[in-house]
Design a protein around this motif. Structure first.
Motif, mmCIF file in Angstrom:
data_model
loop_
_atom_site.group_PDB
_atom_site.id
_atom_site.type_symbol
_atom_site.label_atom_id
_atom_site.label_comp_id
_atom_site.label_asym_id
_atom_site.label_seq_id
_atom_site.Cartn_x
_atom_site.Cartn_y
_atom_site.Cartn_z
ATOM 1 N N ARG A 1 0.810 -1.224 0.000
ATOM 2 C CA ARG A 1 0.000 0.000 0.000
ATOM 3 C C ARG A 1 0.842 1.271 0.000
ATOM 4 N NH1 ARG A 1 -4.986 1.536 4.153
ATOM 5 N NH2 ARG A 1 -5.449 3.567 3.214
ATOM 6 N N PHE A 2 1.890 1.310 0.835
ATOM 7 C CA PHE A 2 2.649 2.549 1.021
ATOM 8 C C PHE A 2 4.020 2.543 0.340
ATOM 9 C CE2 PHE A 2 -0.021 2.076 4.892
ATOM 10 C CZ PHE A 2 -0.849 3.171 4.684
ATOM 11 N N GLY A 3 4.460 1.396 -0.134
ATOM 12 C CA GLY A 3 5.749 1.315 -0.799
ATOM 13 C C GLY A 3 6.838 0.754 0.095
ATOM 14 N N ALA A 4 7.798 0.066 -0.525
ATOM 15 C CA ALA A 4 8.862 -0.592 0.227
ATOM 16 C C ALA A 4 9.809 0.409 0.889
ATOM 17 C CB ALA A 4 9.657 -1.520 -0.694
ATOM 18 N N LYS A 5 9.966 1.578 0.296
ATOM 19 C CA LYS A 5 10.937 2.562 0.791
ATOM 20 C C LYS A 5 10.686 2.909 2.257
ATOM 21 C CE LYS A 5 12.485 7.298 -0.221
ATOM 22 N NZ LYS A 5 12.439 8.377 -1.232
ATOM 23 N N ARG A 6 9.452 3.260 2.599
ATOM 24 C CA ARG A 6 9.132 3.646 3.968
ATOM 25 C C ARG A 6 9.252 2.464 4.922
ATOM 26 N NH1 ARG A 6 3.544 7.089 2.915
ATOM 27 N NH2 ARG A 6 4.452 8.732 1.600
ATOM 28 N N ILE A 7 8.781 1.319 4.475
ATOM 29 C CA ILE A 7 8.758 0.146 5.343
ATOM 30 C C ILE A 7 10.178 -0.300 5.689
ATOM 31 C CG2 ILE A 7 8.009 -2.259 5.531
ATOM 32 C CD1 ILE A 7 5.785 -0.067 5.599
ATOM 33 N N ILE A 8 11.073 -0.321 4.709
ATOM 34 C CA ILE A 8 12.452 -0.733 4.968
ATOM 35 C C ILE A 8 13.145 0.253 5.905
ATOM 36 C CG2 ILE A 8 14.721 -1.053 3.900
ATOM 37 C CD1 ILE A 8 13.262 -2.210 1.454
ATOM 38 N N GLY A 9 12.934 1.551 5.694
ATOM 39 C CA GLY A 9 13.553 2.552 6.569
ATOM 40 C C GLY A 9 13.111 2.414 8.010
ATOM 41 N N LEU A 10 11.803 2.282 8.241
ATOM 42 C CA LEU A 10 11.297 2.119 9.609
ATOM 43 C C LEU A 10 11.753 0.795 10.216
ATOM 44 C CD1 LEU A 10 7.657 3.473 9.107
ATOM 45 C CD2 LEU A 10 9.537 4.598 10.325
ATOM 46 N N GLY A 11 11.793 -0.250 9.388
ATOM 47 C CA GLY A 11 12.248 -1.550 9.884
ATOM 48 C C GLY A 11 13.697 -1.523 10.325
ATOM 49 N N ALA A 12 14.541 -0.815 9.579
ATOM 50 C CA ALA A 12 15.951 -0.725 9.938
ATOM 51 C C ALA A 12 16.130 -0.019 11.281
ATOM 52 C CB ALA A 12 16.724 0.004 8.845
ATOM 53 N N ILE A 13 15.287 0.992 11.550
ATOM 54 C CA ILE A 13 15.357 1.693 12.840
ATOM 55 C C ILE A 13 14.981 0.743 13.975
ATOM 56 C CG2 ILE A 13 14.309 3.524 14.219
ATOM 57 C CD1 ILE A 13 14.019 5.125 11.582
ATOM 58 N N ALA A 14 13.921 -0.045 13.792
ATOM 59 C CA ALA A 14 13.517 -1.013 14.818
ATOM 60 C C ALA A 14 14.598 -2.062 15.033
ATOM 61 C CB ALA A 14 12.203 -1.677 14.415
ATOM 62 N N TYR A 15 15.210 -2.521 13.954
ATOM 63 C CA TYR A 15 16.281 -3.519 14.002
ATOM 64 C C TYR A 15 17.440 -2.990 14.852
ATOM 65 C CZ TYR A 15 18.831 -7.480 11.814
ATOM 66 O OH TYR A 15 19.502 -8.654 11.565
ATOM 67 N N GLY A 16 17.908 -1.769 14.533
ATOM 68 C CA GLY A 16 19.025 -1.187 15.274
ATOM 69 C C GLY A 16 18.699 -0.957 16.738
#
Length: 406
Positions: free
Chosen positions: A69-84
């Motif tokens: 729905r919103f695109g991979a760009k936003r999801i990957i960026g937010l996921g990387a923050i949670a990962y770190g």
């Protein structure tokens, strides 16, 4: 299509997977120092990793829907923050139960947003259908390169510093994934495949109903469950298994590094085979090879040489299932909701990962041996080989919307 002509998004996805999966596959090296720090048994750490993998799967369909729905760009960026954040909190906690939140929940969420499902779903929209298995194979191989590059680095950090410092270094590496995401462009209407997706009026509910009524979709689920069981049992418990056999500590790191480097070739090879031959039969061949490799490893004496050879052999068929499984989903159901449908399949994979990581520790603590679980992996590999044969892999043909005339 030459691999050098793939869109930039493919290469940014590859860079993301190098960090995301490379760090993930190094967690088995942290078992002994973390267990020693908190004075817990192996089952405790195994359960924390199992929770991570289960939540990785639980989050995946929802994260996939968000990416569609919103695109991979936003999801990957937010996921990387949670990962770190999860890695950093793991490094500073003084309470062992906190690992279930940091290493389990946060890293599980981060992985769901930065690994194959989201990256391959984005790639499916910009790469022609006839080249998807090759593109998926190349991208999958990137995760293996990360394993090859990161695991020796993790071993060096653990040798020179403490495990907390190693975790903090990996937390900083997650910043690179945020940078990669910021350059991603997933809308490519010049691509015929993207135009076809835009013209497809199928709703998400219709796509889910269509998949759930397809017997082959459930067979794909069951096969990927076995893959998850295999990879997390081996990644989590192989270092301890080799240590129990009296082998030097660097043997496990070398074996896992060989898993990574040979999977670079294996993933691309199986992806090429998936473009050239029936994916079902290629998948059956892959699982039969796994059956033979694991059976040989648990039958032969465990030495430095056999451990290294096992790492190379199992690495060749380690994640070759990813381009084939995702390729089957793309081939049968199309690209529009691939992140969602493959995300659900990946959830099943992660249920297998949960059981592989946790049951491995449970069996060891109960029996004092890994032998029963090793032989279980042999049986499961053979069953998975058979499951893929009856899948109907023909692309679904949907009725066209009726034309309206004046």
């Amino acid at each position: 299509m030459s691999i050098f002509r793939f869109p930039v998004l493919v290469w940014l996805g590859i860079a993301t997977l190098i960090f995301s999966l490379g760090i993930r596959q190094s967690f088995g090296l942290f078992m002994t120092p973390i267990v020693d720090t908190f004075g817990t048994g192996r089952e405790f750490f195994s359960l924390a990793i199992a929770v991570q993998n289960l939540l990785f799967g639980v989050f995946q369909p929802f994260v996939g829907m968000a990416a569609d729905r919103f695109g991979a760009k936003r999801i990957i960026g937010l996921g990387a923050i949670a990962y770190g954040a999860g890695l950093y909190l793991t490094s500073i906690t003084q309470e062992p139960n906190m690992l279930f939140i940091s290493l389990g929940v946060l890293v599980g969420l981060g992985l769901s947003a930065t690994s194959y499902v989201i990256v391959l779903g984005a790639i499916a929209r910009v790469v022609p259908a006839e080249h998807t298995a090759k593109a998926f194979g190349l991208t999958t191989a990137a995760g293996s390169f990360g394993m090859f590059a990161v695991i020796p680095g993790a071993q060096s950090l653990l040798a020179d510093y403490d495990w907390q410092t190693a975790m903090q270094f990996f937390a900083l590496c997650c910043c690179a994934m945020v940078a990669f995401a910021s350059f991603m462009k997933t809308n490519n209407q010049a691509n015929p495949a993207a135009v076809a997706i835009a013209e497809d009026k199928q709703s998400l509910r219709e796509a889910l109903q269509e998949a759930f009524n397809h017997k082959g979709y459930w067979l794909i689920h069951m096969g990927f469950f076995v893959c998850g069981f295999h990879v997390m049992f081996i990644a989590t418990h192989l270092p301890s298994y080799l240590a129990d056999k009296g082998l030097p500590a660097d043997t496990a790191a070398l074996a896992l590094a060989y898993v990574g480097i040979f999977n670079i070739f294996g993933s691309y090879f199986w992806g090429l085979m998936g473009d050239s031959y029936d994916k079902r039969y290629v998948m059956t061949s892959l699982y039969l090879l796994r059956t033979a490799v694991i059976a040989a490893f648990v039958t032969l004496p465990v030495t430095v040489n056999t451990a290294t050879i096992f790492g190379a052999a199992i690495g060749f068929c380690w994640l070759g299932t990813v381009p084939l499984t995702s390729g089957l989903v793309r081939q049968i159901f199309g690209a529009k909701y691939m992140s969602t449908l493959y995300g659900l399949v990946f959830f099943t994979h992660q249920v297998g990962s949960f059981l592989g990581a946790w049951v491995g520790g449970r069996i060891y603590d109960y029996y004092g041996s890994y032998e029963p679980i090793w032989w279980s992996t042999v049986v499961l590999a053979f069953v998975a080989a058979i499951l893929h044969l009856p899948i109907n892999a023909k692309p679904l043909v949907r009725p066209s919307a009726p034309m309206v005339t004046a």
